[in-house]
Design a protein around this motif. Structure first.
Motif, mmCIF file in Angstrom:
data_model
loop_
_atom_site.group_PDB
_atom_site.id
_atom_site.type_symbol
_atom_site.label_atom_id
_atom_site.label_comp_id
_atom_site.label_asym_id
_atom_site.label_seq_id
_atom_site.Cartn_x
_atom_site.Cartn_y
_atom_site.Cartn_z
ATOM 1 N N VAL A 13 17.635 4.801 0.648
ATOM 2 C CA VAL A 13 16.319 4.533 0.327
ATOM 3 C C VAL A 13 15.319 5.763 0.313
ATOM 4 C CG1 VAL A 13 16.699 2.201 1.106
ATOM 5 C CG2 VAL A 13 15.890 4.059 2.675
ATOM 6 N N LEU A 14 14.167 5.581 -0.425
ATOM 7 C CA LEU A 14 13.180 6.550 -0.112
ATOM 8 C C LEU A 14 12.218 6.066 0.984
ATOM 9 C CD1 LEU A 14 12.175 9.432 -1.222
ATOM 10 C CD2 LEU A 14 10.581 8.060 -2.624
ATOM 11 N N VAL A 15 11.723 6.981 1.943
ATOM 12 C CA VAL A 15 10.858 6.547 2.753
ATOM 13 C C VAL A 15 9.450 7.813 2.126
ATOM 14 C CG1 VAL A 15 9.791 6.902 5.124
ATOM 15 C CG2 VAL A 15 12.222 6.790 4.653
ATOM 16 N N PRO A 16 8.489 6.851 1.409
ATOM 17 C CA PRO A 16 7.716 7.701 0.496
ATOM 18 C C PRO A 16 6.209 7.734 1.355
ATOM 19 C CG PRO A 16 8.137 5.570 -0.564
ATOM 20 C CD PRO A 16 8.711 5.550 1.033
ATOM 21 N N THR A 74 0.067 7.658 4.179
ATOM 22 C CA THR A 74 0.450 6.390 4.107
ATOM 23 C C THR A 74 1.660 6.071 3.760
ATOM 24 O OG1 THR A 74 -0.301 6.051 1.890
ATOM 25 C CG2 THR A 74 -2.042 5.726 3.489
ATOM 26 N N LEU A 75 2.308 4.934 4.004
ATOM 27 C CA LEU A 75 3.701 4.704 3.658
ATOM 28 C C LEU A 75 3.834 3.548 2.553
ATOM 29 C CD1 LEU A 75 6.813 4.923 4.178
ATOM 30 C CD2 LEU A 75 6.821 2.876 5.594
ATOM 31 N N LEU A 76 4.274 3.822 1.522
ATOM 32 C CA LEU A 76 4.595 3.102 0.535
ATOM 33 C C LEU A 76 5.896 2.094 0.355
ATOM 34 C CD1 LEU A 76 3.675 2.156 -2.493
ATOM 35 C CD2 LEU A 76 4.949 4.031 -3.394
ATOM 36 N N LEU A 77 5.498 0.744 0.438
ATOM 37 C CA LEU A 77 6.530 -0.122 0.799
ATOM 38 C C LEU A 77 6.639 -1.044 -0.400
ATOM 39 C CD1 LEU A 77 6.209 -0.713 4.427
ATOM 40 C CD2 LEU A 77 7.882 0.389 3.375
ATOM 41 N N THR A 78 7.696 -1.851 -0.434
ATOM 42 C CA THR A 78 7.642 -2.966 -1.332
ATOM 43 C C THR A 78 8.021 -4.109 -0.542
ATOM 44 O OG1 THR A 78 10.229 -2.850 -1.891
ATOM 45 C CG2 THR A 78 8.607 -1.229 -3.075
ATOM 46 N N ARG A 79 7.685 -5.361 -1.461
ATOM 47 C CA ARG A 79 8.305 -6.632 -1.142
ATOM 48 C C ARG A 79 9.118 -7.277 -2.351
ATOM 49 N NH1 ARG A 79 6.391 -11.939 -2.183
ATOM 50 N NH2 ARG A 79 4.361 -11.114 -3.216
ATOM 51 N N SER A 128 10.606 -3.754 2.213
ATOM 52 C CA SER A 128 11.711 -2.915 2.034
ATOM 53 C C SER A 128 11.139 -1.393 1.658
ATOM 54 C CB SER A 128 12.698 -3.323 1.167
ATOM 55 O OG SER A 128 13.346 -4.543 1.500
ATOM 56 N N PHE A 129 11.868 -0.580 1.729
ATOM 57 C CA PHE A 129 11.635 0.909 1.200
ATOM 58 C C PHE A 129 12.357 0.639 -0.307
ATOM 59 C CE2 PHE A 129 12.398 2.149 5.627
ATOM 60 C CZ PHE A 129 11.329 2.483 5.833
ATOM 61 N N PRO A 130 12.060 1.399 -1.259
ATOM 62 C CA PRO A 130 12.516 1.466 -2.713
ATOM 63 C C PRO A 130 13.852 2.245 -2.450
ATOM 64 C CG PRO A 130 10.725 3.115 -2.578
ATOM 65 C CD PRO A 130 10.712 2.417 -1.446
ATOM 66 N N GLY A 131 14.761 1.549 -3.084
ATOM 67 C CA GLY A 131 16.327 2.338 -3.005
ATOM 68 C C GLY A 131 17.221 1.057 -3.359
ATOM 69 N N ALA A 174 19.755 11.869 -4.789
ATOM 70 C CA ALA A 174 19.797 11.212 -6.202
ATOM 71 C C ALA A 174 19.614 9.735 -6.289
ATOM 72 C CB ALA A 174 20.904 11.848 -6.791
ATOM 73 N N THR A 175 20.173 9.061 -5.482
ATOM 74 C CA THR A 175 20.214 7.496 -5.393
ATOM 75 C C THR A 175 18.864 7.025 -5.095
ATOM 76 O OG1 THR A 175 22.351 7.463 -4.724
ATOM 77 C CG2 THR A 175 21.144 5.703 -4.419
ATOM 78 N N ALA A 176 18.306 7.929 -4.001
ATOM 79 C CA ALA A 176 16.924 7.267 -3.714
ATOM 80 C C ALA A 176 15.859 7.542 -4.501
ATOM 81 C CB ALA A 176 16.391 8.149 -2.459
ATOM 82 N N LEU A 177 16.117 8.541 -5.443
ATOM 83 C CA LEU A 177 14.991 9.066 -6.437
ATOM 84 C C LEU A 177 15.372 8.065 -7.616
ATOM 85 C CD1 LEU A 177 15.076 12.968 -6.126
ATOM 86 C CD2 LEU A 177 13.235 11.317 -5.336
ATOM 87 N N ARG A 178 16.407 7.910 -8.095
ATOM 88 C CA ARG A 178 16.629 7.135 -9.384
ATOM 89 C C ARG A 178 16.243 5.688 -9.155
ATOM 90 N NH1 ARG A 178 20.624 3.437 -9.598
ATOM 91 N NH2 ARG A 178 21.985 4.341 -7.773
ATOM 92 N N GLU A 179 16.793 5.025 -7.799
ATOM 93 C CA GLU A 179 16.217 3.610 -7.306
ATOM 94 C C GLU A 179 14.645 3.471 -7.412
ATOM 95 O OE1 GLU A 179 17.868 0.692 -6.926
ATOM 96 O OE2 GLU A 179 19.927 1.513 -7.470
ATOM 97 N N THR A 180 14.081 4.464 -6.800
ATOM 98 C CA THR A 180 12.824 4.525 -6.883
ATOM 99 C C THR A 180 11.969 4.302 -8.108
ATOM 100 O OG1 THR A 180 12.539 5.737 -4.575
ATOM 101 C CG2 THR A 180 10.584 5.648 -5.704
ATOM 102 N N GLU A 181 12.512 5.101 -9.198
ATOM 103 C CA GLU A 181 12.094 5.233 -10.375
ATOM 104 C C GLU A 181 12.388 3.659 -11.091
ATOM 105 O OE1 GLU A 181 12.053 9.558 -12.248
ATOM 106 O OE2 GLU A 181 13.824 8.878 -12.147
ATOM 107 N N GLU A 182 13.361 3.232 -10.963
ATOM 108 C CA GLU A 182 13.995 1.779 -11.569
ATOM 109 C C GLU A 182 13.002 0.993 -10.989
ATOM 110 O OE1 GLU A 182 18.483 3.291 -12.427
ATOM 111 O OE2 GLU A 182 18.212 1.879 -10.930
ATOM 112 N N GLU A 183 12.880 0.800 -9.463
ATOM 113 C CA GLU A 183 12.326 -0.276 -9.010
ATOM 114 C C GLU A 183 10.944 -0.397 -9.045
ATOM 115 O OE1 GLU A 183 13.308 -0.815 -4.920
ATOM 116 O OE2 GLU A 183 15.407 -1.038 -5.336
ATOM 117 N N ILE A 184 10.085 0.774 -8.924
ATOM 118 C CA ILE A 184 8.590 0.727 -8.956
ATOM 119 C C ILE A 184 7.927 1.758 -9.795
ATOM 120 C CG2 ILE A 184 8.431 0.059 -6.546
ATOM 121 C CD1 ILE A 184 7.985 2.862 -5.614
ATOM 122 N N GLY A 185 8.885 2.553 -10.453
ATOM 123 C CA GLY A 185 8.269 3.363 -11.738
ATOM 124 C C GLY A 185 7.705 4.613 -11.226
#
Length: 229
Positions: free
Chosen positions: A67-70, A79-84, A97-100, A112-123
């Motif tokens: 996961v990414l802790v953005p 600030t911490l960016l989180l998702t529901r 959750s964190f994006p991931g 690589a996983t964290a960055l890819r999943e962050t792009e896919e989940e939240i752009g």
């Protein structure tokens, strides 16, 4: 022998056993991007307060995840960016959750996983993220071995949510999360099995976000790292 884990479908209703208001908050000068980067670099090997409880339940094979802790670099502070998560997902539906997500064969490690999943989940483009370190692996009850990847996010981004997985994205001041006066411990028993978890409820503009479980535990590990620096 397979152990069935007691599902927690309404965590906000589980009794609070204690609040950590006796512990000091992380000081402001330790909550800058550079201070966190230095602290992560100094702590190459350390024992987290919460390692997870994935080993308690054996109903599926362990899988790698990241996961990414953005940490968004706002003028008023990080600030911490989180998702529901959306309510129909199999794992952690509706949770904060964190994006991931799961490590795929083509990923070159957890970053690589964290960055890819962050792009896919939240752009959120990886071009706006500077990775500054990692937290210890956290083992979830759903048998994921999760590597939290900490990244500084340049503001000015526009998100594009994957509406199948992500219902909402929001930001919480890091100072709020790094103040243990907002850390609450919960405990309950079901079928002779005890479950404990941590929560950090955040009151947003329009609703309360109940941050709990693995997300809260990984944030608590970050608190311990920064408070002992």
């Amino acid at each position: 022998m397979t152990t069935t884990r007691p599902a927690i479908t309404q965590p906000q209703l589980v009794p609070v056993t204690s609040v950590d208001s006796h512990l000091p908050p992380v000081p402001g000068d330790a909550l800058t991007g550079e201070a966190i980067r230095v602290r992560l670099a100094q702590a190459s090997a350390w024992t987290p307060e919460f390692a997870g409880d994935g080993g308690l339940f054996a109903d599926r094979q362990p899988a790698g995840a990241a996961v990414l802790v953005p940490l968004v670099q706002r003028a008023e502070g990080l600030t911490l960016l989180l998702t529901r998560r959306t309510d129909h997902l199999r794992d952690h539906a509706g949770q904060i959750s964190f994006p991931g997500g799961r490590v795929e064969p083509e990923d070159d490690g957890p970053v690589a996983t964290a960055l890819r999943e962050t792009e896919e989940e939240i752009g959120l483009s990886r071009e706006r993220i500077r990775v500054i370190g990692q937290l210890p692996v956290y083992s979830t009850v759903t048998a994921f071995q999760v590597t939290p990847v900490v990244g500084l996010v340049e503001p000015g981004f526009t998100l594009a949510l994957d509406d199948f997985e992500v219902a909402e994205a929001f930001e919480v001041p890091l100072a709020f999360l790094m103040n243990p006066a907002h850390h609450r411990h919960h405990r309950f028993e079901f079928g002779g099995t005890e479950r404990r978890f941590l929560s950090m409820p955040w009151q947003g503009r329009e609703r309360e976000y109940f941050i709990w479980g693995a997300t809260a535990a990984m944030l608590r590990n970050l608190y311990r790292l920064l408070s002992e620096g």
